[in-house]
Design an enzyme around this catalytic site. Structure first.
Site, PDB file in Angstrom:
ATOM      1  N   ILE A   9       0.827  -1.228   0.000  1.00  0.00           N
ATOM      2  CA  ILE A   9       0.000   0.000   0.000  1.00  0.00           C
ATOM      3  C   ILE A   9       0.853   1.267   0.000  1.00  0.00           C
ATOM      4  O   ILE A   9       0.399   2.330  -0.435  1.00  0.00           O
ATOM      5  CB  ILE A   9      -0.982  -0.016   1.203  1.00  0.00           C
ATOM      6  N   ARG A  33       5.252  -3.316   6.394  1.00  0.00           N
ATOM      7  CA  ARG A  33       6.278  -3.893   7.263  1.00  0.00           C
ATOM      8  C   ARG A  33       6.435  -3.028   8.500  1.00  0.00           C
ATOM      9  O   ARG A  33       6.204  -1.824   8.456  1.00  0.00           O
ATOM     10  CB  ARG A  33       7.614  -3.989   6.516  1.00  0.00           C
ATOM     11  N   SER A 127       3.399  -9.217 -14.467  1.00  0.00           N
ATOM     12  CA  SER A 127       4.224  -8.194 -15.122  1.00  0.00           C
ATOM     13  C   SER A 127       4.546  -8.581 -16.559  1.00  0.00           C
ATOM     14  O   SER A 127       4.722  -9.767 -16.876  1.00  0.00           O
ATOM     15  CB  SER A 127       5.528  -8.054 -14.333  1.00  0.00           C
ATOM     16  N   GLU A 129       7.305  -8.251 -17.686  1.00  0.00           N
ATOM     17  CA  GLU A 129       8.623  -8.881 -17.625  1.00  0.00           C
ATOM     18  C   GLU A 129       8.522 -10.396 -17.785  1.00  0.00           C
ATOM     19  O   GLU A 129       9.507 -11.066 -18.079  1.00  0.00           O
ATOM     20  CB  GLU A 129       9.311  -8.555 -16.287  1.00  0.00           C
ATOM     21  N   TYR A 151      13.532 -11.692 -11.232  1.00  0.00           N
ATOM     22  CA  TYR A 151      12.260 -10.992 -11.042  1.00  0.00           C
ATOM     23  C   TYR A 151      11.190 -11.566 -11.970  1.00  0.00           C
ATOM     24  O   TYR A 151      10.087 -11.905 -11.544  1.00  0.00           O
ATOM     25  CB  TYR A 151      12.449  -9.485 -11.307  1.00  0.00           C
ATOM     26  N   ARG A 186       6.647   7.455  -8.679  1.00  0.00           N
ATOM     27  CA  ARG A 186       7.515   6.334  -9.012  1.00  0.00           C
ATOM     28  C   ARG A 186       8.780   6.391  -8.160  1.00  0.00           C
ATOM     29  O   ARG A 186       9.289   7.486  -7.849  1.00  0.00           O
ATOM     30  CB  ARG A 186       7.868   6.458 -10.494  1.00  0.00           C
ATOM     31  N   THR A 192      12.470   5.902 -15.606  1.00  0.00           N
ATOM     32  CA  THR A 192      11.694   7.117 -15.898  1.00  0.00           C
ATOM     33  C   THR A 192      11.917   8.185 -14.827  1.00  0.00           C
ATOM     34  O   THR A 192      12.205   9.334 -15.122  1.00  0.00           O
ATOM     35  CB  THR A 192      10.192   6.791 -15.952  1.00  0.00           C
TER      36      THR A 192
END
Ligand code: G4F
Length: 332
Positions: A9, A33, A127, A129, A151, A186, A192
């Protein structure tokens, strides 16, 4: 009032999704966490404006009991599993922790939901990816996966786990296959934001150059706010299914640089320096998504285009520099 539980979140997507769910009238719970609760200034800046409207629970993706307890207590109707080690580059440095967090964390979430809230609808953050060394261009829901990093491999495992909980146990469990999505929220390590934050620094006279890796990689970049809407729409369907969420446009990192520097009246060629340390052992050369299934079945489509996204990010980073609100750290 519907109750939603979000892992991750405090991240970019988690923060936009929370805004959307609150606007839709949800009661929003988040898993964070313990370190985030202990250091809120550093770790909770994206959801600071939402404090008082959401409920946070300390738990860890590495601890099944903590997840089980939280799910049992919250009894969510919808669960969005966004938390992950999401920086591809780092997954080459520490393959094992990436696999542990991303694969076991997803497995624990699914298993705990099945045991404590089996009717809860589950969203897994898959993703692009996963397509890695792509078999075709553009990619769609039936394109074979060929991940190129720990990943990517961890996300394929999460995708398969999610589908298997749907098929084996009848859970409403779906994956979004999301292409790169960005925003002024981000993290600074992604290319980016690394570009836009450094453009702002260079414009302010606080940096002289920007060191980057492969400028020829192509990505299908959209805005996170558009993409979280797709996540939510997937959980409103009558039947669970997986969807590609993408803009259908691909651009090189070089084009991103060019437009970002253009936005402040500078020429990227005067500042960008190629640095081999930012190349990856195995690169994903081109990603381009075909989101026609999402358009057809969810009514989803992106509202923010490539140029507007860059404009939005550069404007926000320039404003931060001007207002002197925390300079962007220089990161890999
Ligand atoms: O911004 P990136 O680090 O994002 P990447 O690897 O595409 O992954 C992002 O999108 C995925 C969805 O497709 C997510 F699943 C994932 O969690 C993450 O959000 O790198 C984008 C491209 C790469 O080709 C990289 O090699 O930019 C290239 N690049 C060139 N120089 C660089 C740099 N990337 C970073 N981070 N830093 C550089 O200096």
């Amino acid at each position: 009032m519907k109750r939603a539980l979000i892992t991750g979140i405090t991240g970019q997507d988690g923060s936009y999704l929370t805004e959307l769910l609150l606007a839709e009238g949800y009661e929003v719970h988040g898993i964070v966490r313990r370190v985030a609760l202990e250091n809120p200034d550093h770790r909770m800046w994206r959801i600071r404006h939402l404090q008082g409207r959401i409920k946070l629970h300390a738990a860890s993706l590495e601890s099944y009991p903590s997840l089980f307890r939280t799910i049992q207590e919250v009894q969510p109707a919808e669960c969005y599993h966004l938390a992950a080690q999401s920086f591809v580059s780092y997954s080459f440095e520490d393959e094992f922790s990436t696999m542990n967090t991303n694969v076991n964390g997803t497995h624990y979430m699914l298993s705990a939901l099945r045991a404590a809230a089996p009717q809860c609808r589950f969203y897994f953050a898959g993703s692009s990816e996963m397509f890695g060394k792509v078999r075709e261009v553009p990619q769609h829901e039936l394109t074979a996966f060929h991940p190129r990093s720990a990943y990517g491999i961890s996300k394929v495992a999460g995708f398969d786990l999610t589908r298997n909980y749907r098929e084996a146990y009848g859970m409403f469990a779906v994956s979004g296959i999301l292409y790169n999505h960005e925003s002024p929220r981000r993290g600074f390590e992604f290319v980016t934001r690394k570009i836009t934050s450094n453009v702002a620094k260079i414009k302010a006279g606080l940096a002289m150059e920007l060191r980057l890796g492969n400028l020829d990689a192509k990505r299908d970049w959209g805005h996170s706010r558009d993409y979280v809407r797709g996540m939510w729409q997937m959980l409103q369907l009558d039947e669970p299914d997986d969807f590609v969420i993408a803009t259908g446009e691909t651009h090189t990192v070089r084009e991103f640089c060019q437009l970002a520097f253009d936005a402040v009246g500078l020429d990227y060629e005067d500042y960008v320096v190629i640095d081999r340390q930012f190349y990856r052992p195995a690169e994903v050369d081109i990603l381009l998504g075909d989101a026609s299934k999402a358009r057809r079945q969810l009514g989803w489509q992106p509202e923010v285009g490539f140029e507007e996204l860059i404009e939005d990010m550069v404007t926000a980073d320039v404003a931060q520099q001007t207002e002197g609100r925390g300079l962007a750290p220089t990161v890999a």
